[in-house]
Design an enzyme around this catalytic site. Sequence first.
Site, PDB file in Angstrom:
ATOM      1  CB  SER A 154      31.184  54.208  13.080  1.00  0.00           C
ATOM      2  OG  SER A 154      31.134  55.611  13.144  1.00  0.00           O
ATOM      3  CE1 TYR A 214      28.510  54.069  17.632  1.00  0.00           C
ATOM      4  CE2 TYR A 214      29.895  55.814  16.734  1.00  0.00           C
ATOM      5  CZ  TYR A 214      28.936  54.830  16.551  1.00  0.00           C
ATOM      6  OH  TYR A 214      28.422  54.584  15.295  1.00  0.00           O
TER       7      TYR A 214
HETATM    8  N1  LIG Z   1      23.708  56.745  11.106  1.00  0.00           N
HETATM    9  C1  LIG Z   1      24.978  57.059  10.960  1.00  0.00           C
HETATM   10  O1  LIG Z   1      25.331  58.205  10.657  1.00  0.00           O
HETATM   11  C2  LIG Z   1      26.042  56.012  11.187  1.00  0.00           C
HETATM   12  C3  LIG Z   1      27.390  56.379  10.988  1.00  0.00           C
HETATM   13  C4  LIG Z   1      28.372  55.424  11.208  1.00  0.00           C
HETATM   14  C5  LIG Z   1      28.025  54.146  11.609  1.00  0.00           C
HETATM   15  N2  LIG Z   1      26.713  53.823  11.809  1.00  0.00           N
HETATM   16  C6  LIG Z   1      26.396  52.473  12.264  1.00  0.00           C
HETATM   17  O2  LIG Z   1      25.352  51.932  11.487  1.00  0.00           O
HETATM   18  C7  LIG Z   1      24.587  51.002  12.251  1.00  0.00           C
HETATM   19  C8  LIG Z   1      23.098  51.259  12.055  1.00  0.00           C
HETATM   20  O3  LIG Z   1      22.818  52.555  12.525  1.00  0.00           O
HETATM   21  P1  LIG Z   1      21.515  53.380  12.115  1.00  0.00           P
HETATM   22  O4  LIG Z   1      21.976  54.733  11.748  1.00  0.00           O
HETATM   23  O5  LIG Z   1      20.675  52.627  11.190  1.00  0.00           O
HETATM   24  O6  LIG Z   1      20.837  53.524  13.554  1.00  0.00           O
HETATM   25  P2  LIG Z   1      19.372  53.123  14.089  1.00  0.00           P
HETATM   26  O7  LIG Z   1      18.333  53.573  13.132  1.00  0.00           O
HETATM   27  O8  LIG Z   1      19.334  53.625  15.492  1.00  0.00           O
HETATM   28  O9  LIG Z   1      19.434  51.556  14.066  1.00  0.00           O
HETATM   29  C9  LIG Z   1      20.147  50.848  15.030  1.00  0.00           C
HETATM   30  C10 LIG Z   1      19.412  49.581  15.312  1.00  0.00           C
HETATM   31  O10 LIG Z   1      20.119  48.864  16.324  1.00  0.00           O
HETATM   32  C11 LIG Z   1      19.164  48.313  17.193  1.00  0.00           C
HETATM   33  N3  LIG Z   1      19.699  48.005  18.518  1.00  0.00           N
HETATM   34  C12 LIG Z   1      20.232  48.843  19.438  1.00  0.00           C
HETATM   35  N4  LIG Z   1      20.548  48.163  20.554  1.00  0.00           N
HETATM   36  C13 LIG Z   1      20.212  46.860  20.332  1.00  0.00           C
HETATM   37  C14 LIG Z   1      20.256  45.678  21.105  1.00  0.00           C
HETATM   38  N5  LIG Z   1      20.701  45.666  22.369  1.00  0.00           N
HETATM   39  N6  LIG Z   1      19.821  44.529  20.555  1.00  0.00           N
HETATM   40  C15 LIG Z   1      19.333  44.495  19.294  1.00  0.00           C
HETATM   41  N7  LIG Z   1      19.238  45.588  18.522  1.00  0.00           N
HETATM   42  C16 LIG Z   1      19.671  46.757  19.034  1.00  0.00           C
HETATM   43  C17 LIG Z   1      18.086  49.386  17.307  1.00  0.00           C
HETATM   44  O11 LIG Z   1      16.925  48.802  17.811  1.00  0.00           O
HETATM   45  P3  LIG Z   1      15.813  49.681  18.581  1.00  0.00           P
HETATM   46  O12 LIG Z   1      15.071  50.376  17.505  1.00  0.00           O
HETATM   47  O13 LIG Z   1      15.035  48.648  19.319  1.00  0.00           O
HETATM   48  O14 LIG Z   1      16.544  50.611  19.482  1.00  0.00           O
HETATM   49  C18 LIG Z   1      17.998  49.812  15.844  1.00  0.00           C
HETATM   50  O15 LIG Z   1      17.111  48.977  15.131  1.00  0.00           O
HETATM   51  C19 LIG Z   1      25.090  51.128  13.687  1.00  0.00           C
HETATM   52  O16 LIG Z   1      25.948  50.046  13.978  1.00  0.00           O
HETATM   53  C20 LIG Z   1      25.870  52.423  13.695  1.00  0.00           C
HETATM   54  O17 LIG Z   1      26.914  52.448  14.646  1.00  0.00           O
HETATM   55  C21 LIG Z   1      25.724  54.717  11.589  1.00  0.00           C
END
Ligand SMILES: NC(=O)c1ccc[n+]([C@@H]2O[C@H](COP(=O)([O-])OP(=O)(O)OC[C@H]3O[C@@H](n4cnc5c(N)ncnc54)[C@H](OP(=O)(O)O)[C@@H]3O)[C@@H](O)[C@H]2O)c1
Length: 314
Positions: free
Chosen positions: A160, A186
């Site tokens: 990120s 983070y």
């Molecule tokens: N969205 C953004 O703007 C953004 C920007 C930069 C980077 N990212 C990165 O992109 C990735 C995906 O993010 P997203 O936006 O799609 O967020 P999201 O919708 O919250 O998805 C994150 C996923 O990670 C899972 N997770 C969290 N803790 C876990 C654990 N202990 N074991 C297994 N699974 C776990 C969550 O499961 P649960 O549903 O069970 O909680 C969820 O399915 C992340 O690594 C994030 O840091 C996102």
Amino acid sequence: MTTSRLVTPFTAKSTAAEVIAGIDLGGRRAIVTGGASGIGIETARALAEAGADVTVAVRNVEAGHRAVKDIVAMTGNAKVHAAALDLADRASVASFVATWDGPLHILVNNAGVMASPEMRTLEGWEMQFATNHFGHFALAVGLHRALAAAGAARVVSVSSAGHLISPVVFDDIHFRRRAYEPWPAYGQSKTANALFAVEATRRWADDGIAVNAVMPGAIRSNLQRHLDAVELERMEARMNQSSDFEWKTPEQGAATSVLLAASPLLDGVGGRYFEDCNEAEPNRPGSRRGVAPYALDPAAAARLWQVSLDMLAS
Ligand SMILES: NC(=O)c1ccc[n+]([C@@H]2O[C@H](COP(=O)([O-])OP(=O)(O)OC[C@H]3O[C@@H](n4cnc5c(N)ncnc54)[C@H](OP(=O)(O)O)[C@@H]3O)[C@@H](O)[C@H]2O)c1
């Protein structure tokens, strides 16, 4: 290996479907962690659309089954499965690894938690580092043989722009001496995701395994669950004023991961950091784009690997 900056015809606006168009992943097996929500579900969908056998590795298995049903219905690919994986629980990671059989062509380390209040694992490890970095480290190391068996495997480490907040603070990774702060925690975990790509490529390139890191962009998802209304408003205002990023749809957010996972444009490329479907430029102070030198530093990457191995052995 190519050494000049890798530029593709794709952009911030490209979607996962556009990036993967024309690519046949028939016979390839993929795992997407956190594949039941946000960017993960769109990544899994695109890989399934291209014919891959996809396992969404999730801690909420019911949500995983719902996602699988949806992906199968949309793509017509029945080789999509859900499996239990809690990255913050070593026993869960070990059990996922133990049940994996045969080669693994694509591993997308996508799951993550952002800016959570102070939480710790059973071992007392800081939760964002433990989930975002260490759980994925243990998973990839556990699956190394399966990745090597694939011949030319790809690992995508979802980082990120948050990495710009903090390097890995080796003297106090788990916030035992300093006061806990959600964003620096983070930030260091996302720097660790980038460093993982550097050292894993150095160690595993001879096994044909290429590992790259990705900043997916800014996407409204469940990731913002730990932000209160005031923080969310501040984030919206920052986004509206900044020329660095625009909000992406989840389909656009998955595009860079899918490019790194499947595109022939990435053949032989590893240890690099991408954003908006292209290799990132070095970060310029004041900007929220690009990659910080500390996130690609080979010495820090080697040190993090050893720290992670020590955690694994503890
Ligand atoms: N969205 C953004 O703007 C953004 C920007 C930069 C980077 N990212 C990165 O992109 C990735 C995906 O993010 P997203 O936006 O799609 O967020 P999201 O919708 O919250 O998805 C994150 C996923 O990670 C899972 N997770 C969290 N803790 C876990 C654990 N202990 N074991 C297994 N699974 C776990 C969550 O499961 P649960 O549903 O069970 O909680 C969820 O399915 C992340 O690594 C994030 O840091 C996102």
